[in-house]
Design a protein around this motif. Structure first.
Motif, mmCIF file in Angstrom:
data_model
loop_
_atom_site.group_PDB
_atom_site.id
_atom_site.type_symbol
_atom_site.label_atom_id
_atom_site.label_comp_id
_atom_site.label_asym_id
_atom_site.label_seq_id
_atom_site.Cartn_x
_atom_site.Cartn_y
_atom_site.Cartn_z
ATOM 1 N N GLN A 84 -8.281 -0.562 -0.381
ATOM 2 C CA GLN A 84 -8.186 -0.721 1.343
ATOM 3 C C GLN A 84 -6.801 -1.819 1.794
ATOM 4 O OE1 GLN A 84 -11.095 -1.346 3.290
ATOM 5 N NE2 GLN A 84 -12.358 -0.054 1.900
ATOM 6 N N MET A 85 -6.388 -1.326 3.059
ATOM 7 C CA MET A 85 -5.097 -2.140 3.439
ATOM 8 C C MET A 85 -5.552 -2.370 4.865
ATOM 9 S SD MET A 85 -1.174 -1.584 3.703
ATOM 10 C CE MET A 85 -0.162 -1.848 5.418
ATOM 11 N N THR A 86 -5.438 -3.658 5.340
ATOM 12 C CA THR A 86 -5.496 -3.985 6.783
ATOM 13 C C THR A 86 -4.969 -3.437 7.610
ATOM 14 O OG1 THR A 86 -5.515 -6.099 5.659
ATOM 15 C CG2 THR A 86 -6.111 -6.435 7.827
ATOM 16 N N HIS A 133 -2.606 -3.388 11.031
ATOM 17 C CA HIS A 133 -2.068 -4.676 11.679
ATOM 18 C C HIS A 133 -1.627 -4.487 12.845
ATOM 19 C CE1 HIS A 133 -1.167 -5.315 7.069
ATOM 20 N NE2 HIS A 133 -1.445 -6.740 7.580
ATOM 21 N N CYS A 174 0.734 -10.039 3.388
ATOM 22 C CA CYS A 174 1.004 -8.692 2.473
ATOM 23 C C CYS A 174 0.986 -9.091 1.178
ATOM 24 C CB CYS A 174 2.256 -8.297 2.899
ATOM 25 S SG CYS A 174 2.744 -8.118 4.734
ATOM 26 N N CYS A 181 -1.996 -8.861 -1.311
ATOM 27 C CA CYS A 181 -2.413 -7.617 -2.041
ATOM 28 C C CYS A 181 -1.418 -6.887 -2.674
ATOM 29 C CB CYS A 181 -2.898 -6.536 -1.018
ATOM 30 S SG CYS A 181 -4.155 -6.814 -0.469
ATOM 31 N N HIS A 182 0.009 -7.029 -2.138
ATOM 32 C CA HIS A 182 1.302 -6.235 -3.011
ATOM 33 C C HIS A 182 1.533 -7.255 -3.759
ATOM 34 C CE1 HIS A 182 1.330 -2.795 -0.696
ATOM 35 N NE2 HIS A 182 0.823 -3.558 0.417
ATOM 36 N N GLY A 241 -4.840 -2.426 -6.251
ATOM 37 C CA GLY A 241 -4.400 -1.033 -6.064
ATOM 38 C C GLY A 241 -3.558 -0.885 -4.911
ATOM 39 N N TRP A 248 7.396 7.084 -2.670
ATOM 40 C CA TRP A 248 6.706 6.940 -1.447
ATOM 41 C C TRP A 248 5.130 7.532 -1.660
ATOM 42 C CZ3 TRP A 248 8.168 4.020 2.396
ATOM 43 C CH2 TRP A 248 9.232 3.722 2.733
ATOM 44 N N ARG A 249 4.141 6.651 -1.403
ATOM 45 C CA ARG A 249 2.770 7.281 -1.480
ATOM 46 C C ARG A 249 2.357 8.062 -0.413
ATOM 47 N NH1 ARG A 249 3.236 4.952 -4.803
ATOM 48 N NH2 ARG A 249 3.058 2.737 -5.038
ATOM 49 N N TYR A 250 3.028 8.015 0.723
ATOM 50 C CA TYR A 250 2.514 8.898 1.755
ATOM 51 C C TYR A 250 3.778 9.772 2.115
ATOM 52 C CZ TYR A 250 -1.486 6.150 1.494
ATOM 53 O OH TYR A 250 -2.691 4.985 0.854
HETATM 54 C C1 HEC Z 1 -5.826 -5.968 1.853
HETATM 55 C C2 HEC Z 1 -4.851 -5.353 0.820
HETATM 56 C C3 HEC Z 1 -3.431 -5.124 1.605
HETATM 57 C C4 HEC Z 1 -2.743 -5.799 2.619
HETATM 58 C C5 HEC Z 1 -3.164 -7.068 3.142
HETATM 59 C C6 HEC Z 1 -1.605 -5.103 2.651
HETATM 60 N N1 HEC Z 1 -1.534 -4.198 2.014
HETATM 61 FE FE1 HEC Z 1 0.035 -2.369 2.137
HETATM 62 N N2 HEC Z 1 -1.178 -1.357 0.879
HETATM 63 C C7 HEC Z 1 -2.363 -1.744 0.464
HETATM 64 C C8 HEC Z 1 -3.151 -0.562 -0.512
HETATM 65 C C9 HEC Z 1 -4.264 -0.704 -1.072
HETATM 66 C C10 HEC Z 1 -2.210 0.442 -0.062
HETATM 67 C C11 HEC Z 1 -2.416 1.841 -0.527
HETATM 68 C C12 HEC Z 1 -1.975 2.422 -1.947
HETATM 69 C C13 HEC Z 1 -2.514 3.831 -2.211
HETATM 70 O O1 HEC Z 1 -3.871 3.918 -2.346
HETATM 71 O O2 HEC Z 1 -1.735 4.585 -2.193
HETATM 72 C C14 HEC Z 1 -1.125 0.121 0.453
HETATM 73 C C15 HEC Z 1 0.096 0.597 1.007
HETATM 74 C C16 HEC Z 1 1.248 0.103 1.717
HETATM 75 C C17 HEC Z 1 2.380 1.071 2.220
HETATM 76 C C18 HEC Z 1 2.447 2.527 1.963
HETATM 77 C C19 HEC Z 1 3.512 2.635 0.737
HETATM 78 C C20 HEC Z 1 4.099 4.185 0.978
HETATM 79 O O3 HEC Z 1 4.705 4.343 -0.392
HETATM 80 O O4 HEC Z 1 3.840 4.744 1.544
HETATM 81 C C21 HEC Z 1 3.097 0.206 2.699
HETATM 82 C C22 HEC Z 1 4.591 0.458 3.336
HETATM 83 C C23 HEC Z 1 2.478 -1.166 2.678
HETATM 84 N N3 HEC Z 1 1.339 -0.902 2.188
HETATM 85 C C24 HEC Z 1 2.954 -2.294 3.209
HETATM 86 C C25 HEC Z 1 2.444 -3.255 3.727
HETATM 87 C C26 HEC Z 1 2.807 -4.403 4.286
HETATM 88 C C27 HEC Z 1 4.196 -4.717 5.101
HETATM 89 C C28 HEC Z 1 1.679 -5.536 4.499
HETATM 90 C C29 HEC Z 1 1.630 -6.779 5.364
HETATM 91 C C30 HEC Z 1 1.933 -6.697 6.780
HETATM 92 C C31 HEC Z 1 0.707 -5.226 3.746
HETATM 93 N N4 HEC Z 1 1.028 -3.781 3.195
HETATM 94 C C32 HEC Z 1 -0.577 -5.583 3.575
HETATM 95 C C33 HEC Z 1 -2.987 -3.134 0.492
HETATM 96 C C34 HEC Z 1 -2.815 -4.101 1.305
#
Ligand code: HEC
Length: 181
Positions: free
Chosen positions: A39-41, A43, A83, A86-87, A107, A116-118
């Protein structure tokens, strides 16, 4: 999955050392049996357009320098806008590194591994992920990243789609592909 675990667009490459959930046989077994859905929020409503722009550029810089670059403004937002929760503090997806080499993670993607994941990756892709998040209910544009459950689960009358022997064989196969510990 493509031949040799090479991955298809939108699905992770298995034949690399980039483990979202840890590459030990126990972790792989847990993933195959239980499925995963990170899960990612989103924004969209939390950050300004300029903050999203700075963060998307920072993600590209982190990608291109394997985590060694990354602008100061980007790091500042990464640390203060949630960020990091989670990261992880190094942006490598690890929340805690354990002495045995395993790590605690929810995760979240490793932003320092140059992968790149996507597809197709890059600025627009990073901006999209930051804006709409991953697996967010109520956000129609959200990224969907789901691994189905292969072990017994209630929605299938507790009928496993793969036998325990099949799961063991897959675990060994995936582990060897990725050279996990
Ligand atoms: C609640 C947890 C959470 C938060 C908060 C979060 N992320 Fe994520 N992020 C994830 C998850 C889970 C994935 C996807 C992993 C997968 O399944 O491939 C992800 C994926 C990403 C990706 C995709 C990377 C790629 O290689 O394509 C980016 C970019 C990213 N996050 C940036 C951010 C940034 C910048 C912030 C803060 C503004 C943030 N994330 C906040 C959990 C989070």
């Amino acid at each position: 999955m493509g031949p040799g675990g090479a991955g298809n667009p939108g699905f992770p490459v298995l034949a690399d050392d980039d483990w979202l959930y840890g590459g030990t046989p126990a972790k792989i077994q847990e993933t195959i049996t239980g499925g995963r859905g990170g899960q990612m929020t989103a924004h969209e409503k939390v950050l300004t357009a300029s903050e999203i722009d700075t963060l998307a550029k920072w993600v590209v810089q982190m990608h291109d320098t394997l985590g060694k670059g990354g602008s100061e403004e980007g790091w500042a937002l990464f640390k203060t806008k949630g960020c990091i929760a989670c990261h992880g503090e190094k942006a490598n997806g690890h929340l805690v590194d354990l002495p045995n080499g395993e790590f605690v993670t929810i995760g979240a993607a490793n932003l320092t591994d140059g992968i790149w994941r996507y597809e197709p990756g890059g600025y627009e892709s990073a901006k999209y992920t930051i804006t709409y998040g991953v697996n967010q209910p109520g956000v129609p544009q959200t990224r969907i990243a789901v691994m189905p459950v292969f072990g017994p689960d209630a929605t299938h009358g507790n009928q496993a789609k793969l036998s325990p022997q099949d799961i063991k064989k897959l675990v060994v196969y995936v582990h060897e592909l990725g050279g996990g510990q």
